[in-house]
Design a protein around this motif. Structure first.
Motif, mmCIF file in Angstrom:
data_model
loop_
_atom_site.group_PDB
_atom_site.id
_atom_site.type_symbol
_atom_site.label_atom_id
_atom_site.label_comp_id
_atom_site.label_asym_id
_atom_site.label_seq_id
_atom_site.Cartn_x
_atom_site.Cartn_y
_atom_site.Cartn_z
ATOM 1 N N VAL A 152 51.209 76.293 11.225
ATOM 2 C CA VAL A 152 51.507 75.719 9.916
ATOM 3 C C VAL A 152 51.168 74.234 9.877
ATOM 4 C CG1 VAL A 152 53.411 75.066 8.377
ATOM 5 C CG2 VAL A 152 53.244 77.409 9.233
ATOM 6 N N PHE A 153 51.530 73.511 10.931
ATOM 7 C CA PHE A 153 51.239 72.080 10.970
ATOM 8 C C PHE A 153 49.733 71.836 11.016
ATOM 9 C CE2 PHE A 153 55.691 71.414 11.749
ATOM 10 C CZ PHE A 153 55.921 70.109 11.326
ATOM 11 N N VAL A 154 49.015 72.617 11.806
ATOM 12 C CA VAL A 154 47.558 72.476 11.829
ATOM 13 C C VAL A 154 46.983 72.786 10.449
ATOM 14 C CG1 VAL A 154 45.410 73.372 12.782
ATOM 15 C CG2 VAL A 154 47.350 72.969 14.287
ATOM 16 N N GLY A 155 47.512 73.824 9.821
ATOM 17 C CA GLY A 155 47.066 74.171 8.476
ATOM 18 C C GLY A 155 47.275 73.038 7.486
ATOM 19 N N ASP A 156 48.413 72.368 7.594
ATOM 20 C CA ASP A 156 48.660 71.209 6.733
ATOM 21 C C ASP A 156 47.592 70.140 6.947
ATOM 22 O OD1 ASP A 156 50.877 72.283 5.542
ATOM 23 O OD2 ASP A 156 52.338 71.043 6.609
ATOM 24 N N GLY A 157 47.276 69.887 8.211
ATOM 25 C CA GLY A 157 46.257 68.883 8.503
ATOM 26 C C GLY A 157 44.898 69.273 7.956
ATOM 27 N N ILE A 158 44.572 70.548 8.047
ATOM 28 C CA ILE A 158 43.288 71.034 7.523
ATOM 29 C C ILE A 158 43.227 70.859 6.008
ATOM 30 C CG2 ILE A 158 41.879 73.107 7.171
ATOM 31 C CD1 ILE A 158 42.885 74.048 9.950
ATOM 32 N N LEU A 159 44.309 71.213 5.332
ATOM 33 C CA LEU A 159 44.346 71.051 3.876
ATOM 34 C C LEU A 159 44.242 69.582 3.483
ATOM 35 C CD1 LEU A 159 47.142 73.628 2.933
ATOM 36 C CD2 LEU A 159 44.677 73.842 2.501
ATOM 37 N N GLN A 160 44.924 68.719 4.231
ATOM 38 C CA GLN A 160 44.868 67.289 3.932
ATOM 39 C C GLN A 160 43.476 66.734 4.215
ATOM 40 O OE1 GLN A 160 48.068 65.795 6.339
ATOM 41 N NE2 GLN A 160 49.622 66.837 5.115
ATOM 42 N N GLY A 161 42.869 67.183 5.319
ATOM 43 C CA GLY A 161 41.533 66.714 5.654
ATOM 44 C C GLY A 161 40.496 67.148 4.637
ATOM 45 N N SER A 162 40.722 68.281 3.984
ATOM 46 C CA SER A 162 39.793 68.757 2.954
ATOM 47 C C SER A 162 40.217 68.303 1.555
ATOM 48 C CB SER A 162 39.701 70.289 2.999
ATOM 49 O OG SER A 162 40.979 70.875 2.824
ATOM 50 N N ARG A 163 41.231 67.430 1.508
ATOM 51 C CA ARG A 163 41.744 66.842 0.257
ATOM 52 C C ARG A 163 42.296 67.888 -0.698
ATOM 53 N NH1 ARG A 163 37.375 62.059 -1.364
ATOM 54 N NH2 ARG A 163 37.452 60.942 0.619
ATOM 55 N N ASP A 164 42.846 68.932 -0.134
ATOM 56 C CA ASP A 164 43.433 70.001 -0.958
ATOM 57 C C ASP A 164 44.937 69.746 -1.106
ATOM 58 O OD1 ASP A 164 43.462 72.236 -2.484
ATOM 59 O OD2 ASP A 164 42.893 73.631 -0.890
ATOM 60 N N PHE A 165 45.281 68.554 -1.564
ATOM 61 C CA PHE A 165 46.677 68.121 -1.592
ATOM 62 C C PHE A 165 47.506 68.913 -2.596
ATOM 63 C CE2 PHE A 165 44.326 64.369 -0.092
ATOM 64 C CZ PHE A 165 45.002 64.123 1.094
ATOM 65 N N LYS A 166 46.939 69.192 -3.750
ATOM 66 C CA LYS A 166 47.695 69.920 -4.775
ATOM 67 C C LYS A 166 48.080 71.311 -4.293
ATOM 68 C CE LYS A 166 45.755 67.618 -8.864
ATOM 69 N NZ LYS A 166 44.970 67.810 -10.113
ATOM 70 N N PHE A 167 47.141 71.981 -3.644
ATOM 71 C CA PHE A 167 47.457 73.316 -3.153
ATOM 72 C C PHE A 167 48.515 73.250 -2.064
ATOM 73 C CE2 PHE A 167 47.021 76.850 -0.237
ATOM 74 C CZ PHE A 167 47.127 77.923 -1.126
ATOM 75 N N GLU A 168 48.429 72.257 -1.190
ATOM 76 C CA GLU A 168 49.425 72.125 -0.130
ATOM 77 C C GLU A 168 50.825 71.950 -0.723
ATOM 78 O OE1 GLU A 168 50.391 69.379 3.806
ATOM 79 O OE2 GLU A 168 49.216 68.569 2.156
ATOM 80 N N ALA A 169 50.937 71.100 -1.745
ATOM 81 C CA ALA A 169 52.233 70.890 -2.390
ATOM 82 C C ALA A 169 52.723 72.177 -3.040
ATOM 83 C CB ALA A 169 52.120 69.781 -3.435
ATOM 84 N N PHE A 170 51.821 72.899 -3.701
ATOM 85 C CA PHE A 170 52.185 74.176 -4.322
ATOM 86 C C PHE A 170 52.663 75.169 -3.272
ATOM 87 C CE2 PHE A 170 50.536 78.514 -4.943
ATOM 88 C CZ PHE A 170 51.357 78.930 -5.988
#
Length: 203
Positions: free
Chosen positions: A136-154
């Motif tokens: 999950v933590f790695v996934g968060d980093g991947i989403l942040q690195g790809s600038r998918d911040f809105k989806f991560e928050a959702f």
């Protein structure tokens, strides 16, 4: 444009953090309200300390994932890096789980009853959950690195609602409040991983 991107990322990250903190606070409040035994609340706080300490380790993976994915020269290279990082996340999770199976709760408390109650959930949920938490933590980093911040928050908001539903709906006697709280944490992490996996593998 740059300021708009920054504001969007900051707001999404704030929503993510608030959802996680509110959920963790809700697990503590749940035990306080449903159980008259202060031992269970103390055991919960011990388990949260183990969980937080482990998260410091896995958060390092998230930071690495964020940087490596963001710096990738192409989408293909970014996905390859992300896949390798997920593999390292799984390995890290195995190591952390193994550590928690051998580290006694008495390391953080000198109360025998608290240590005994904490030990049950440490072995049942908290230790094996490290495999999922690391991913999950790695996934968060991947989403942040790809600038998918809105989806991560959702995804975090959705997972928090799912975890809260366990607190509301799971039927256990008052002495099972600790188990219910950590069942909810497990559901939170499972939903976070499933939403990330859907985003990563189905796009």
């Amino acid at each position: 444009k740059g300021l708009e991107t920054f504001a969007t990322a900051a707001l999404a990250t704030l929503v993510r953090t608030l959802c996680l903190q509110a959920f963790l606070a809700a697990t503590t409040a749940f035990i306080s309200v449903t159980s008259a035994d202060p031992t269970l609340l103390a055991a919960h706080l011990v388990l949260k300390q183990f969980y937080i300490i482990m998260s410091f380790v896995t958060d390092a993976l998230a930071i690495a994932a964020q940087q490596l994915v963001a710096a990738a020269p192409s989408t293909l290279e970014a996905r390859q890096r992300a896949t390798r990082l997920l593999g390292w996340g799984f390995v890290t999770g195995v190591v952390l789980a193994a550590l928690l199976y051998v580290i006694p709760p008495s390391l953080l408390t000198d109360d025998a009853r608290v240590a005994e109650e904490a030990s049950i959930e440490l072995l049942r949920i908290v230790a094996p959950l490290q495999l999922l938490s690391s991913l999950v933590f790695v996934g968060d980093g991947i989403l942040q690195g790809s600038r998918d911040f809105k989806f991560e928050a959702f995804a975090v908001a959705l997972a928090s609602v799912g975890g809260a539903a366990v607190l509301i709906l799971e039927q256990r006697p008052p002495d099972g409040a600790l188990a219910t709280a950590w069942d909810a944490v497990a559901v939170l992490n499972a939903l976070r991983f499933l939403t990330f996996a859907g985003r990563f593998y189905l796009r």
